[in-house]
Design a protein around this motif. Sequence first.
Motif, PDB file in Angstrom:
ATOM      1  N   GLY A 250     123.385   8.638  46.547  1.00 60.07           N
ATOM      2  CA  GLY A 250     122.690   9.890  46.107  1.00 60.07           C
ATOM      3  C   GLY A 250     123.497  10.701  45.726  1.00 60.07           C
ATOM      4  N   ILE A 251     123.069  12.045  45.328  1.00 64.24           N
ATOM      5  CA  ILE A 251     123.953  12.962  44.609  1.00 64.24           C
ATOM      6  C   ILE A 251     125.086  13.397  45.719  1.00 64.24           C
ATOM      7  CG2 ILE A 251     124.068  15.421  44.074  1.00 64.24           C
ATOM      8  CD1 ILE A 251     121.704  14.852  42.469  1.00 64.24           C
ATOM      9  N   PRO A 252     126.229  13.061  45.260  1.00 67.56           N
ATOM     10  CA  PRO A 252     127.244  13.239  46.279  1.00 67.56           C
ATOM     11  C   PRO A 252     127.493  15.144  46.237  1.00 67.56           C
ATOM     12  CG  PRO A 252     128.130  12.300  44.214  1.00 67.56           C
ATOM     13  CD  PRO A 252     126.812  12.433  44.107  1.00 67.56           C
ATOM     14  N   GLY A 253     127.605  15.464  47.552  1.00 66.02           N
ATOM     15  CA  GLY A 253     127.630  16.793  47.825  1.00 66.02           C
ATOM     16  C   GLY A 253     126.582  17.748  47.240  1.00 66.02           C
ATOM     17  N   GLU A 258     116.628  15.716  46.256  1.00 68.33           N
ATOM     18  CA  GLU A 258     115.970  15.257  45.409  1.00 68.33           C
ATOM     19  C   GLU A 258     116.157  14.133  44.951  1.00 68.33           C
ATOM     20  OE1 GLU A 258     116.508  18.917  42.887  1.00 68.33           O
ATOM     21  OE2 GLU A 258     114.715  19.452  43.631  1.00 68.33           O
ATOM     22  N   PRO A 259     117.418  13.740  44.511  1.00 68.88           N
ATOM     23  CA  PRO A 259     117.595  12.334  43.849  1.00 68.88           C
ATOM     24  C   PRO A 259     117.478  11.155  44.745  1.00 68.88           C
ATOM     25  CG  PRO A 259     119.630  13.522  43.871  1.00 68.88           C
ATOM     26  CD  PRO A 259     118.554  14.411  44.361  1.00 68.88           C
ATOM     27  N   THR A 260     116.766   9.952  44.574  1.00 71.65           N
ATOM     28  CA  THR A 260     116.593   9.035  45.276  1.00 71.65           C
ATOM     29  C   THR A 260     117.294   7.735  44.561  1.00 71.65           C
ATOM     30  OG1 THR A 260     114.511   8.459  44.145  1.00 71.65           O
ATOM     31  CG2 THR A 260     114.350   9.609  45.901  1.00 71.65           C
ATOM     32  N   SER A 261     117.787   6.762  45.197  1.00 70.58           N
ATOM     33  CA  SER A 261     118.545   5.679  44.703  1.00 70.58           C
ATOM     34  C   SER A 261     117.810   4.420  45.242  1.00 70.58           C
ATOM     35  CB  SER A 261     119.850   5.846  45.276  1.00 70.58           C
ATOM     36  OG  SER A 261     120.562   4.470  45.114  1.00 70.58           O
ATOM     37  N   ARG A 363     127.457   8.218  39.353  1.00 73.27           N
ATOM     38  CA  ARG A 363     126.508   8.035  38.464  1.00 73.27           C
ATOM     39  C   ARG A 363     125.194   8.280  38.517  1.00 73.27           C
ATOM     40  NH1 ARG A 363     128.896   2.118  36.486  1.00 73.27           N
ATOM     41  NH2 ARG A 363     130.927   2.996  35.934  1.00 73.27           N
ATOM     42  N   SER A 364     124.627   7.947  39.637  1.00 71.76           N
ATOM     43  CA  SER A 364     123.261   8.729  39.949  1.00 71.76           C
ATOM     44  C   SER A 364     122.967  10.121  39.905  1.00 71.76           C
ATOM     45  CB  SER A 364     122.813   8.219  41.632  1.00 71.76           C
ATOM     46  OG  SER A 364     121.605   8.209  41.911  1.00 71.76           O
ATOM     47  N   ALA A 365     123.876  10.717  40.421  1.00 71.22           N
ATOM     48  CA  ALA A 365     123.758  12.314  40.324  1.00 71.22           C
ATOM     49  C   ALA A 365     123.814  12.581  38.874  1.00 71.22           C
ATOM     50  CB  ALA A 365     125.130  12.820  41.087  1.00 71.22           C
ATOM     51  N   VAL A 366     124.709  12.026  38.073  1.00 69.71           N
ATOM     52  CA  VAL A 366     124.774  12.380  36.690  1.00 69.71           C
ATOM     53  C   VAL A 366     123.369  12.148  35.892  1.00 69.71           C
ATOM     54  CG1 VAL A 366     125.857  11.955  34.357  1.00 69.71           C
ATOM     55  CG2 VAL A 366     127.422  12.554  36.450  1.00 69.71           C
ATOM     56  N   ASP A 367     122.898  10.916  36.143  1.00 67.34           N
ATOM     57  CA  ASP A 367     121.699  10.460  35.619  1.00 67.34           C
ATOM     58  C   ASP A 367     120.459  11.420  35.850  1.00 67.34           C
ATOM     59  OD1 ASP A 367     122.891   8.180  34.435  1.00 67.34           O
ATOM     60  OD2 ASP A 367     122.340   6.944  35.765  1.00 67.34           O
ATOM     61  N   PHE A 368     120.421  11.875  37.306  1.00 66.29           N
ATOM     62  CA  PHE A 368     119.603  12.746  37.776  1.00 66.29           C
ATOM     63  C   PHE A 368     119.545  14.022  37.002  1.00 66.29           C
ATOM     64  CE2 PHE A 368     118.577  16.198  40.669  1.00 66.29           C
ATOM     65  CZ  PHE A 368     117.116  16.003  40.723  1.00 66.29           C
ATOM     66  N   ALA A 369     120.981  14.759  37.088  1.00 68.84           N
ATOM     67  CA  ALA A 369     121.145  15.922  36.307  1.00 68.84           C
ATOM     68  C   ALA A 369     120.649  15.841  34.775  1.00 68.84           C
ATOM     69  CB  ALA A 369     122.599  16.235  36.205  1.00 68.84           C
ATOM     70  N   ASP A 370     120.938  14.743  34.176  1.00 72.38           N
ATOM     71  CA  ASP A 370     120.565  14.525  32.759  1.00 72.38           C
ATOM     72  C   ASP A 370     118.947  14.603  32.964  1.00 72.38           C
ATOM     73  OD1 ASP A 370     123.035  14.431  32.054  1.00 72.38           O
ATOM     74  OD2 ASP A 370     123.171  12.294  31.916  1.00 72.38           O
ATOM     75  N   SER A 371     118.324  13.772  33.389  1.00 67.71           N
ATOM     76  CA  SER A 371     116.684  13.718  33.589  1.00 67.71           C
ATOM     77  C   SER A 371     115.974  14.888  33.869  1.00 67.71           C
ATOM     78  CB  SER A 371     116.397  12.509  34.471  1.00 67.71           C
ATOM     79  OG  SER A 371     116.574  12.819  35.790  1.00 67.71           O
ATOM     80  N   ARG A 372     116.747  15.943  34.745  1.00 65.35           N
ATOM     81  CA  ARG A 372     116.257  16.943  35.239  1.00 65.35           C
ATOM     82  C   ARG A 372     116.348  18.025  33.794  1.00 65.35           C
ATOM     83  NH1 ARG A 372     117.639  20.035  40.851  1.00 65.35           N
ATOM     84  NH2 ARG A 372     116.743  21.981  40.395  1.00 65.35           N
TER      85      ARG A 372
END
Length: 703
Positions: A250-253, A258-261, A363-372
């Motif tokens: 998920g989003i580290p730290g 919110e983000p799911t994996s 990578r999941s966190a960065v993708d989530f940040a981009d989509s958000r």
Amino acid sequence: MTAELVRGQNHPLSQTRLEIRISAGTPIVAGATLGDEQGRIHGVERVAHPGAPTLPGLEVSRQAAADHRLAVDLDAMPESVHRVSVLLALPVGDGGAARSNGAGSGGGPTRFGAVAVPFVAVTGLDGTEIATYTLTGLEAESAVIALELYRRQGAWKVRAIGQGYADGLADLFTDQGLPQAHQLAGDILEAVAQGMARSVPAPPPRTDGDRSRQTAAPALGPDQGGPAPQGASGPVPPQPTSPYGTQTPGIPGGPSPEPTSPYGTQTPGVPDRTAPQPSYQGGADTTDPHHTSAPTSGGSINYSHPRRQNAAPPPPPAAPPAQPGQPAPPVAGDATGWSMDERLYNQVWGMFEDLARTTAAYRSAVDFADSRMEKELDQVLSDPRSRIGGQGDAAREAAQAKHAQLVNQASATLDRDIAQLTAESEVVEPALPPAYARWDNPVWHGYRVPMEMPMALRLGDLHLPESAQLRIPMLVRLPLERGLWIDSGRGGSLDGSFTDSHDLRRLAMETAVAHAARLLAVHPAGEFTVHVIDPAGSGAQALAPLVQTGVLAAPPAVGAAGVAEVLARLTQRVDLVQMAVRGGAPDSLPPGFDTSEQLLIVNDFPHGFDDRAVNQLRYLADEGPAVGVHLMMVADREEAVGYGPLLDPLWRSLLRLTPVPDDHLADPWVGHAWTYEPSLVPPGSQVLQQVLTEVAAARAKYR
């Protein structure tokens, strides 16, 4: 020993009462069909599924779940049943069948390419694994035939299939000849949607004694029947109980959940290595980077090994006390195991998994940040009143600030985890035994021929773009369960830009010699024999260390006659051992029969090979590993293109390696594209000559 299957491979079944254990990172539907000799099913009564879970000799789960256990009694199968096909499907988005029946309207995944790679194990009733298969290479498919159990000459075998269907169960059943395919597919999805059923019991909790890092294997790549980083496979490292367990990135730290994996629900941290992990049994590649076998759910790994003592394992070394507020200093061999070799092996693959998961979290966190940020900017632009002026600028700045905050948090966590893993690598690398060590490790300077075969072998290093300086050893289990293919084509370089074909062929052959020398070095004297086929003599320079030290069984075979003679001898050996084993008389082999492991190195394939020789080579690749005959190909696949699809099974059966860095391997958890670098002898070093001289001297004494 567990057989780690790749697509198309088969394995005999020594038992008829079995369990088929399925692990996935998301709820899936599991079922099975009973087919005739051609694999065709003649009615809905020959399909076991959640709405009709019990058939003669077969019981499947009644609901969609991330883990399944299917019961199979092959003795109870009707005589007309020759194939039992195990199928998996996503419970939503299953093509037209789902939509036409009102099912599949939820928000779950609609294709296997968007979820964690499923893992299937065929086990005995006691949980002992017989064969495992990681279904890499799936993309748009929503249903797949995972494997099949089939009759052959009165005996049962298991074959890894991995055939996917983008149109779901309806397409799968149609392909198997079922007239009511669409209706049955809709009924199954409707039964799942209505929740007809009991839940599958979770595996028993792991005790503190089980909380050891283990290993997992890479997944297969597109050219070997798997997804590009198969791995890795597919790259490298070892195999799953459920390699996915309940842990996922998920989003580290991050401050909110919110983000799911698709991989789980728990954010992976480097220090937490308690989730079930795979144990490595062989090589795999993404082509399959690592090859491993899955332990039974919740159970311990079977560390059975030739000549290994069964004494209780001593406790791992204690870590020095940590400074206040700091993580404990790393210690080499802090994983559990029956020996230091096993501890280091498990520790290396624990590092591999940790790096895979923490990178996936980043990578999941960065993708989530981009989509958000995209979503928030779209909202701003969709309102004409906020497109211009101070309100719009403020909204954009706020969205960008949130994006930067999330990315910075993810980067900080990734940097922390990589720093911890780097510190661990700096402690572990110098402590590795010769079988696991790089050629520049000082341990080789004190090399002596071992008395026991190690449990694994280093084939190179793996790394990811986010941590290019951190190298994880790529270890494969011994004895090898797959042959090796050193790709000498220009496609074997990272970007295909290595255009000097002569240099690439030379490097490929040098890589093969380094691997062969390591295999000779880590086996006891007289327990490993190397044969070479070099039809045109083009590999003479690279083969010089093996030839000059006298460690080969015979000089390299040249010309078509040499090719035919070596292949005939090795295929006859495979036939003799198979007959002895199947007849229950392994001691009936001819006097003086060489029982050592055999390795055949083939250079310049298909030069010097006729159709008969090609078929013999395929036979050795398929049947040889089970009876101690292994294959190492040095070849450019494009040069054999004239054989068409005839050779596709050959390439898929081999673990593809490259003589230069290439990102064709994948891990079995999240499918990262790992860059593989071969383990080569440093330029100017005499270590290879010294080691092979020791091996030759030990072989002379053994004889």
